[in-house]
Motif scaffolding. Structure first.
Motif, PDB file in Angstrom:
ATOM      1  N   CYS A  56      12.580 -48.357 103.955  1.00  0.00           N
ATOM      2  CA  CYS A  56      13.945 -47.830 103.901  1.00  0.00           C
ATOM      3  C   CYS A  56      14.798 -48.726 103.015  1.00  0.00           C
ATOM      4  N   CYS A  57      15.873 -48.134 102.545  1.00  0.00           N
ATOM      5  CA  CYS A  57      16.875 -48.875 101.797  1.00  0.00           C
ATOM      6  C   CYS A  57      18.127 -48.885 102.663  1.00  0.00           C
ATOM      7  N   VAL A  58      18.689 -50.069 102.872  1.00  0.00           N
ATOM      8  CA  VAL A  58      19.808 -50.229 103.800  1.00  0.00           C
ATOM      9  C   VAL A  58      21.039 -50.749 103.058  1.00  0.00           C
ATOM     10  N   LYS A  66      23.623 -49.467 107.245  1.00  0.00           N
ATOM     11  CA  LYS A  66      23.384 -48.028 107.214  1.00  0.00           C
ATOM     12  C   LYS A  66      22.159 -47.740 106.353  1.00  0.00           C
ATOM     13  N   ILE A  67      21.231 -46.956 106.901  1.00  0.00           N
ATOM     14  CA  ILE A  67      20.065 -46.555 106.116  1.00  0.00           C
ATOM     15  C   ILE A  67      20.520 -45.488 105.127  1.00  0.00           C
ATOM     16  N   VAL A  68      20.293 -45.744 103.836  1.00  0.00           N
ATOM     17  CA  VAL A  68      20.715 -44.785 102.823  1.00  0.00           C
ATOM     18  C   VAL A  68      19.536 -44.008 102.235  1.00  0.00           C
ATOM     19  N   SER A  69      18.313 -44.476 102.514  1.00  0.00           N
ATOM     20  CA  SER A  69      17.134 -43.745 102.053  1.00  0.00           C
ATOM     21  C   SER A  69      15.901 -44.243 102.777  1.00  0.00           C
ATOM     22  N   ILE A  75      19.422 -44.186  96.957  1.00  0.00           N
ATOM     23  CA  ILE A  75      20.461 -43.705  97.872  1.00  0.00           C
ATOM     24  C   ILE A  75      20.306 -42.191  97.910  1.00  0.00           C
ATOM     25  N   ASP A  76      19.888 -41.668  99.036  1.00  0.00           N
ATOM     26  CA  ASP A  76      19.699 -40.221  99.160  1.00  0.00           C
ATOM     27  C   ASP A  76      21.048 -39.531  99.239  1.00  0.00           C
ATOM     28  N   ALA A  80      20.141 -35.283 105.376  1.00  0.00           N
ATOM     29  CA  ALA A  80      19.070 -34.837 106.284  1.00  0.00           C
ATOM     30  C   ALA A  80      17.807 -35.670 106.068  1.00  0.00           C
ATOM     31  N   MET A  81      17.560 -36.034 104.812  1.00  0.00           N
ATOM     32  CA  MET A  81      16.362 -36.813 104.495  1.00  0.00           C
ATOM     33  C   MET A  81      16.361 -38.155 105.220  1.00  0.00           C
ATOM     34  N   ARG A  82      17.471 -38.881 105.092  1.00  0.00           N
ATOM     35  CA  ARG A  82      17.496 -40.211 105.684  1.00  0.00           C
ATOM     36  C   ARG A  82      17.670 -40.153 107.194  1.00  0.00           C
TER      37      ARG A  82
END
Length: 131
Positions: A56-58, A66-69, A75-76, A80-82
């Motif tokens: 994950c990318c935070v 916050k998880i962004v991807s 960064i999604d 819905a994806m993340r």
């Protein structure tokens, strides 16, 4: 001087990220500051791979973590994806953007073995204190 002030803030954000990395690196497979996403004085991005090999990318900011991807350096746009990573299939929960106050709370949610690893380390430290 305004320039000096912003440098100082940016430095603190990087300091924060470095402290987080040192704190949790023993309990994740990999953690590093993103080299592709731009950091600013107020936010920085971390790539994390859990012991279970989930990536994950935070985003780390004053608001929290916050998880962004679910992929490194990404960064999604699609929430819905993340959210799928967090909600584990619970659609209602997926709409809510989840911001964690600490990196521990975030890892606690996405990596069951993080909790185990952290607990084991605490036990070892306690044993060393008793000797």
């Amino acid at each position: 001087n305004i320039m000096e002030e912003s440098d100082e803030q940016e430095f603190n954000c990087l300091d924060e990220a470095t402290a987080i990395i040192n704190d949790v690196k023993a309990h994740v497979a990999e953690i590093a500051v993103s080299s592709k996403l731009a950091s600013s004085a107020t936010q920085i991005y971390l790539n994390i791979r859990t012991i279970e090999s989930a990536t994950c990318c935070v985003e780390v900011s004053s608001r929290g973590f916050k998880i962004v991807s679910s992929q490194y350096d990404t960064i999604d746009e699609d929430k819905a994806m993340r959210s799928a990573l967090l909600a584990n299939g619970d659609e209602d929960q997926a709409e809510e953007e989840e911001i964690f106050e600490t990196p521990y709370a975030l890892l606690d949610k996405i990596s069951p073995r993080y909790v185990e690893s952290f607990g084991n380390q605490l036990c070892q430290q306690l044993r060393q204190l008793q000797q």
